[in-house]
Design a protein around this motif. Structure first.
Motif, PDB file in Angstrom:
ATOM      1  N   SER A  32       0.448  -1.278   0.059  1.00 38.44           N
ATOM      2  CA  SER A  32       0.157   0.067   0.337  1.00 38.44           C
ATOM      3  C   SER A  32       0.615   1.024  -0.232  1.00 38.44           C
ATOM      4  CB  SER A  32      -1.069   0.060   1.572  1.00 38.44           C
ATOM      5  OG  SER A  32      -1.574   0.773   1.419  1.00 38.44           O
ATOM      6  N   SER A  33       0.392   2.440  -0.503  1.00 36.03           N
ATOM      7  CA  SER A  33       0.553   3.592  -1.243  1.00 36.03           C
ATOM      8  C   SER A  33       0.907   4.203   0.303  1.00 36.03           C
ATOM      9  CB  SER A  33       0.383   4.423  -1.660  1.00 36.03           C
ATOM     10  OG  SER A  33      -0.647   4.825  -0.614  1.00 36.03           O
ATOM     11  N   GLU A  85       6.773  -1.741   3.753  1.00 34.83           N
ATOM     12  CA  GLU A  85       6.240  -1.001   2.799  1.00 34.83           C
ATOM     13  C   GLU A  85       6.684   0.956   3.026  1.00 34.83           C
ATOM     14  OE1 GLU A  85       1.713  -2.315   2.626  1.00 34.83           O
ATOM     15  OE2 GLU A  85       2.463  -0.785   4.824  1.00 34.83           O
ATOM     16  N   ALA A 135       8.504   4.374  -1.454  1.00 34.46           N
ATOM     17  CA  ALA A 135       8.140   5.623  -1.362  1.00 34.46           C
ATOM     18  C   ALA A 135       9.176   5.819  -2.988  1.00 34.46           C
ATOM     19  CB  ALA A 135       8.951   6.515  -0.902  1.00 34.46           C
ATOM     20  N   ALA A 162       7.150   3.458  -5.670  1.00 35.37           N
ATOM     21  CA  ALA A 162       5.467   3.800  -6.412  1.00 35.37           C
ATOM     22  C   ALA A 162       6.401   5.440  -6.473  1.00 35.37           C
ATOM     23  CB  ALA A 162       4.838   3.927  -5.055  1.00 35.37           C
ATOM     24  N   GLN A 187       4.185  -1.000  -8.712  1.00 38.04           N
ATOM     25  CA  GLN A 187       3.927  -1.882  -7.427  1.00 38.04           C
ATOM     26  C   GLN A 187       4.067  -3.105  -6.637  1.00 38.04           C
ATOM     27  OE1 GLN A 187       1.093  -0.889  -5.826  1.00 38.04           O
ATOM     28  NE2 GLN A 187       1.409  -2.307  -4.693  1.00 38.04           N
TER      29      GLN A 187
END
Length: 133
Positions: free
Chosen positions: A28-29, A47, A51, A54, A59
Motif C-alpha cells: 500500500s501507499s 512498505e 516510496a 511507488a 507496484q
C-alpha cells in the motif's frame, strides 16, 4: 478481500498467521503492514521503503507463506506472522488469500482434510500424529 483500516493510534489488526497456502499482498501507499522477521528478532514494514518505486509507478507484491503451506511442507516454509499498525491516514489493502480444496489428494501422502485436521490441534505432538495417520 478488501480491507479498510481507519486511522488509529494502536495496532489496527493484531498479530496473526493466515490459514492459506500463501497470501499475496499488493503493498500500500499508506505504510502499516508489519511482518515478523525471526532473523532480525522483530517486526519489519516492507512498505516503509517503497516510496521511490511507488513514485515511478511500480507496484510491489509481498508473498507470505501461510499455515497450510507450513504444515504441507513439514515446516520448511513457516507461516508469516504479520499485523497492521495504526496510523494517521486511512489504509486500504487488497490481499489475495490462496487456499486449497480440502477434498483433493495433494500427493505424497498428504490430503487437504489431514492438513486441516492437524491445524486444528493445539498440541504439536497431536498435530504430527494427525498428519501421520
Amino acid at each position: 478481500r478488501l480491507c479498510r483500516y481507519a486511522p488509529c493510534a494502536q495496532n489496527a489488526f493484531g498479530a496473526h498467521t493466515d490459514t492459506t497456502f500463501a497470501t499475496l499482498v499488493p503493498l500500500s501507499s499508506t505504510p502499516g503492514l508489519e511482518v515478523f522477521d525471526p532473523a532480525a528478532g522483530g517486526w519489519v514494514c516492507p512498505e516503509d521503503h517503497r516510496a521511490d518505486d511507488a513514485a515511478e509507478g511500480y507496484q510491489d507484491v509481498l508473498v507470505m507463506p501461510g499455515e497450510l503451506l507450513e504444515v504441507a511442507s513439514g515446516g520448511r516454509f513457516a507461516a508469516a506472522a504479520h499485523r497492521v499498525r495504526g496510523g494517521a491516514r486511512t489504509r486500504v489493502s487488497t490481499p489475495l488469500l490462496v487456499r486449497a480444496r480440502l477434498d483433493e489428494d495433494w500427493g505424497g501422502g498428504a490430503s487437504g482434510q489431514g492438513v486441516w485436521a492437524a491445524l486444528q490441534e493445539t498440541d504439536p505432538a497431536n498435530a504430527r500424529a494427525t498428519l501421520a495417520a
